[in-house]
Design an enzyme around this catalytic site. Structure first.
Site, PDB file in Angstrom:
ATOM      1  N   LYS A  49      46.503 -23.508   2.876  1.00  0.00           N
ATOM      2  CA  LYS A  49      47.364 -23.940   1.784  1.00  0.00           C
ATOM      3  C   LYS A  49      46.770 -25.183   1.135  1.00  0.00           C
ATOM      4  CE  LYS A  49      50.532 -20.851   2.667  1.00  0.00           C
ATOM      5  NZ  LYS A  49      50.967 -19.832   1.682  1.00  0.00           N
TER       6      LYS A  49
ATOM      7  N   ASP B 103      45.356 -21.282  -1.236  1.00  0.00           N
ATOM      8  CA  ASP B 103      46.646 -20.802  -1.753  1.00  0.00           C
ATOM      9  C   ASP B 103      47.464 -21.995  -2.226  1.00  0.00           C
ATOM     10  OD1 ASP B 103      49.125 -19.670  -2.189  1.00  0.00           O
ATOM     11  OD2 ASP B 103      49.345 -18.827  -0.171  1.00  0.00           O
TER      12      ASP B 103
ATOM     13  N   GLU C 299      44.791 -18.470  -4.630  1.00  0.00           N
ATOM     14  CA  GLU C 299      46.004 -17.642  -4.643  1.00  0.00           C
ATOM     15  C   GLU C 299      47.145 -18.420  -5.303  1.00  0.00           C
ATOM     16  OE1 GLU C 299      46.722 -15.922  -0.847  1.00  0.00           O
ATOM     17  OE2 GLU C 299      48.887 -15.740  -1.143  1.00  0.00           O
TER      18      GLU C 299
ATOM     19  N   GLU D 156      52.662 -12.156  -4.416  1.00  0.00           N
ATOM     20  CA  GLU D 156      53.798 -12.203  -3.494  1.00  0.00           C
ATOM     21  C   GLU D 156      55.104 -12.466  -4.231  1.00  0.00           C
ATOM     22  OE1 GLU D 156      52.288 -15.785  -1.231  1.00  0.00           O
ATOM     23  OE2 GLU D 156      54.421 -16.227  -1.132  1.00  0.00           O
TER      24      GLU D 156
ATOM     25  N   ASP E 164      54.028  -7.414  -2.702  1.00  0.00           N
ATOM     26  CA  ASP E 164      54.915  -7.768  -1.590  1.00  0.00           C
ATOM     27  C   ASP E 164      55.830  -6.589  -1.262  1.00  0.00           C
ATOM     28  OD1 ASP E 164      56.175 -10.566  -0.254  1.00  0.00           O
ATOM     29  OD2 ASP E 164      57.534  -8.860  -0.414  1.00  0.00           O
TER      30      ASP E 164
ATOM     31  N   HIS F 192      50.524  -9.185   0.468  1.00  0.00           N
ATOM     32  CA  HIS F 192      51.109 -10.385   1.049  1.00  0.00           C
ATOM     33  C   HIS F 192      51.815 -10.018   2.344  1.00  0.00           C
ATOM     34  CE1 HIS F 192      54.754 -13.177   1.274  1.00  0.00           C
ATOM     35  NE2 HIS F 192      53.733 -13.964   1.483  1.00  0.00           N
TER      36      HIS F 192
END
Lengths: 435, 435
Positions: A219, A247, A273, A300, A323, A350
């Site tokens: 992240k 992400d 992402e 997602e 998703d 995801h």
């Protein structure tokens, strides 16, 4: 002949905010939750289980929406439902009063996902097959009948869809045999949550490599200097032969996304992402053009197939991360897979959350066997938590999902989990631990 | 100092499906409804009223979402709230757990609209001004502070926004004086609901012309031959000096939209409204290119400012029909008006429904006075029903909205209306009339 006699929807919440599992720049304190649907039949041995995934507050709103959406199923014969999965979807979707609340987005769409996931689970159980096998045993025409192609005919007609599926149908068995050997490749996000310390990050990256993973995701987006330090640690551990993904969970405007990702380019991420709003098709296209060869991934929060259609049309993404609990189940997901095939964009679903790994393994297997016929550029997310609550949890071996064999969509939770984590009256939330 | 002491959210539903008022090709039997928010203060003379609009089932889901969204307001000092309308919005929006359910779309966004509409109503009442005047009395900097420009900086920076507003600020008073004379031009949809007979259509078109309207809108999209017959009747009555608009309410795929609109081109519609999915930016752009010079209009289901940003960027629409109860109130609406100004697209707000006319008159006046400074290509929807339930109903004179003068956002309903139409326990729904 069995009938659906009731629909129970349970508000299940896990106190994940306590451990910072799942923490990222946008979602700092989620309590991973599910609006969990049980379609009960008058056969005690046959039920359908499904859910949508949320991160805490508002899960009760999804529960209410799912209860309402599922009402028309009560009293239906199981055989009628499981042999008309396109028709059931279209009838549930056709409520114009509920449509107004979206259309096809937000809470109502999450609820539709939860209910139809349970319908598909019921269908697979009724057939005695894992969901992926139910799908790959369907003919091209049957698959196109269940797929929701509404609003998509400018990029994909029914005839084109049938033709694409028919091309791969004769060789499906070969790919099933291959996956039975190798599993479906996955990557782990468990290492890189934003709330973890540098030491924990280093240790988890090492564990990922040792477990056979070839991809690790971190992240980013809260603080640039932190990101640089964390990416350096990750690359020190995994080297440059493995892939590193980053992400941002939607925290940037478009110009900021471009500047930030360029500042991290030295670490050669495979993809960035969710660089910005999940609704911003043209924004993703602009980011993609500016940060190449770093890829752009999103999905997602991709609200529906019309959004994905435009992501493909605009050349906005390198990786489609649909998703399984936000799109309206298999009916909409098959449509997105078909478009992805046409536009030659790999789908890397995801996962994580509550039970999303359990669902997406079926989708990825289906994709390889029946739609794309390719593993190139494809790797499915895996996050190592909350699987202990599922009766048929996914199994990972050497960085790959092992083909599930039990009948259904792997969506059933243990009764003991519901007793513990139902909100607000389960033992955890009502008891000392919750206070 | 007054404080907000409670939030009541009422599920109000009107049985409009009985009369086919509001019938169109997508929404055949809506019961026009509102999730109606009352922010009560400890000053009995000061409350804030707001709502979102739905068409029946699921209104209770919006009620629940609005109740939750409004919780942080309870206990707040009214002065703190009404003097920090940007900050209040940002705090209510910042709940990351609720954000997951959208983000910024569907039920949660409708609920945000309902709550913030009530906050803005409270602010205007507290200032003793109609909402439009509260807005036009704000400086460019104050307006930009309340506007939500998140995810928009690739097309509009704060500095640009301030500069655009500053350019028109010195002449605001002139335009107020002008509108006080003329009102703000509107058009009527009351004539053209799909469920009406040809005779009723002819009569209502004649009444519209006789009442001074220069624009009439008809619903289309259910049957092409019916549409041709109905458009012919409308043109026979209103002639070709008045404008005729058509509205398909999202029933077509893109290729079908193009073919159908071309088949109606002989009647020279000013615009085709909602030709396809409201999410399909690139689809609208394709329709627009194919049916020119017929314009393309959309927006009543435009989910948020990011969608409108892309509609403008892609050159997808000739008319922006933002919705006062679907966008997250003034904070998001000001952002869309600013982008529309920059891209030179006229805003013609969606109205009708329950109380939407009451709200949009304020928006259109604000736009002319403070943002666009132009009436060219602009005409605001008006539908003649349900106004009797509002304490300060909009007034139409010679095809124009008369400037509202009472303090607030004109959103308050009569207590007697709530007693009658609250669902399911109001007199209408619980009594004989409801059975």
């Amino acid at each position: 002949m069995a009938k659906i006699i009731s629909v129970d929807v349970v508000d299940v919440r896990f106190p994940t905010s306590l451990s910072m599992d799942g923490s990222d720049a946008m979602n700092k304190d989620g309590d991973y939750s599910a609006a969990y649907v049980v379609l009960r039949t008058d056969d005690p041995g046959l039920s359908g289980f499904g859910f949508t995934f949320t991160i805490g507050r508002g899960n009760d709103i999804c529960v209410l929406a799912a209860e309402q959406r599922a009402q028309p199923l009560i009293g239906q014969a199981v055989d009628d439902v499981v042999h008309d999965l396109g028709g059931v979807y279209r009838r549930l979707k056709s409520d114009s009063q509920l449509r107004w609340l979206g259309p096809e987005k937000g809470v109502e769409h999450l609820a539709m996902a939860a209910v139809m996931n349970a319908v598909w689970d019921l269908a697979a159980r009724s057939a005695g097959k894992p969901l992926w096998r139910l799908l790959v045993d369907m003919t091209p025409e049957e698959l196109v009948d269940v797929a929701d192609l509404t609003y998509l005919s400018d990029v994909l007609t029914k005839d084109e869809a049938v033709a694409m599926l028919a091309e791969l149908a004769p060789t499906r068995a070969d790919r099933i045999a291959e996956l039975a050997e190798t599993g479906y490749p996955c990557y782990t996000t468990s290492a890189g949550w934003l709330g973890y310390s540098d030491d924990k990050l280093r240790r988890l990256c090492q564990e990922a490599v040792d477990s056979g993973y070839r991809h690790v995701k971190l992240k980013v987006g809260a603080d640039l200097q932190d990101d640089i330090r964390r990416l350096r640690i990750a690359r020190e551990v995994i080297g440059y032969d493995a892939d590193l993904m980053i992400d941002a969970n939607q925290v940037w405007d478009v110009p900021e996304a471009i500047a930030w990702v360029r500042a991290l380019a030295e670490f050669k991420p495979l993809w960035i992402e969710e660089p910005t709003s999940p609704d911003d098709i043209l924004g993703h296209a602009a980011v993609r053009e500016a940060v190449a060869p770093i890829g752009v991934a999103t999905g997602e929060h991709g609200m529906n197939r019309v959004l994905f259609k435009q992501m493909f049309q605009a050349g906005a993404i390198d990786f489609c991360q649909l998703d399984s609990a936000r799109l309206a189940s298999i009916n909409e997901i098959v449509a997105v897979y078909l478009m992805a095939k046409k536009f030659d964009v790999p789908v890397c679903p995801h996962a994580g959350g509550v039970g999303l790994c359990e669902l997406v393994q079926h989708l990825s297997i289906f994709d390889y066997v029946a739609v794309s016929g390719s593993l190139e550029g494809r790797v499915t997310e895996y996050v190592d938590h909350l699987h202990e609550h599922f009766v048929d949890p996914c199994v990972i071996d050497n960085g790959a999902y092992v083909l599930p064999e039990a009948p259904g969509y792997s969506a059933e939770m243990y009764e003991s989990t519901l007793a513990e984590f139902a909100f607000p009256n389960g033992r955890y939330w009502s008891g000392a631990a919750g206070s």
